[in-house]
Design a protein around this motif. Structure first.
Motif, PDB file in Angstrom:
ATOM      1  N   SER A  58       0.837  -1.206   0.000  1.00 13.09           N
ATOM      2  CA  SER A  58       0.000   0.000   0.000  1.00 13.09           C
ATOM      3  C   SER A  58       0.870   1.252   0.000  1.00 13.09           C
ATOM      4  N   LYS A  59       0.256   2.383  -0.323  1.00 14.19           N
ATOM      5  CA  LYS A  59       1.000   3.651  -0.366  1.00 14.19           C
ATOM      6  C   LYS A  59       1.569   4.004   1.010  1.00 14.19           C
ATOM      7  N   LYS A  60       0.796   3.712   2.063  1.00 14.90           N
ATOM      8  CA  LYS A  60       1.239   4.011   3.421  1.00 14.90           C
ATOM      9  C   LYS A  60       2.474   3.179   3.781  1.00 14.90           C
TER      10      LYS A  60
END
Length: 147
Positions: A58-60
């Protein structure tokens, strides 16, 4: 013999808290200074290198894994090993950290923040070398030293 430890050279720290960590020489003091009467240099380095990132993350998670923890310090020439790598001139190692910043703790914190932002930016999009491929010097600095 000529001087080959110049600003921009990638070195490996051999002793102390940052032993085994890679750094970029920001400023050299071949003849020493009043406070340090021996040959030394001011380095900005990578204490914790970014981790591997895959497409399914994920981007996080990607933003967390691409973080860099920098350090800035004066190092004796006897405690560094120069490598064959030299960062491109567009990174401008002389402007990374200055002597005035190293005098105060606030200045050192400010220098670390600047080095962190610069390194993260260059690690995400490495500058191109003469052939147009990503610079091997920056990619070397990004990898953790295996020993």
């Amino acid at each position: 013999m000529g001087k080959f430890i110049k600003a921009g050279r990638v070195v490996v720290i051999l002793s102390g808290r940052y032993a085994g960590k890679k750094a970029i020489v920001a400023k050299v003091f071949d003849d020493g200074s009043k406070s340090r009467p021996f040959g030394h240099c001011l380095v900005a380095g990578v204490d914790r290198a970014p981790l591997k990132v895959t497409r399914k993350m994920s981007k996080k998670k990607i933003s967390k894994r691409t973080r860099v923890k920098p350090f800035v310090k004066y190092v004796n020439y006897n405690h560094i090993m120069p490598t064959r790598y030299q960062v491109p001139t567009e990174i401008q190692p002389a402007t990374m950290v200055t002597d005035q910043q190293m005098d105060t703790s606030d200045g050192r914190i400010e220098a670390k923040k600047f080095v962190k932002s610069l390194l993260q930016e260059k690690f995400l999009a490495p500058p191109a070398d003469k052939t147009g491929k990503p610079s091997k010097d920056v990619l070397y600095l990004r990898k953790k030293l295996r020993f």
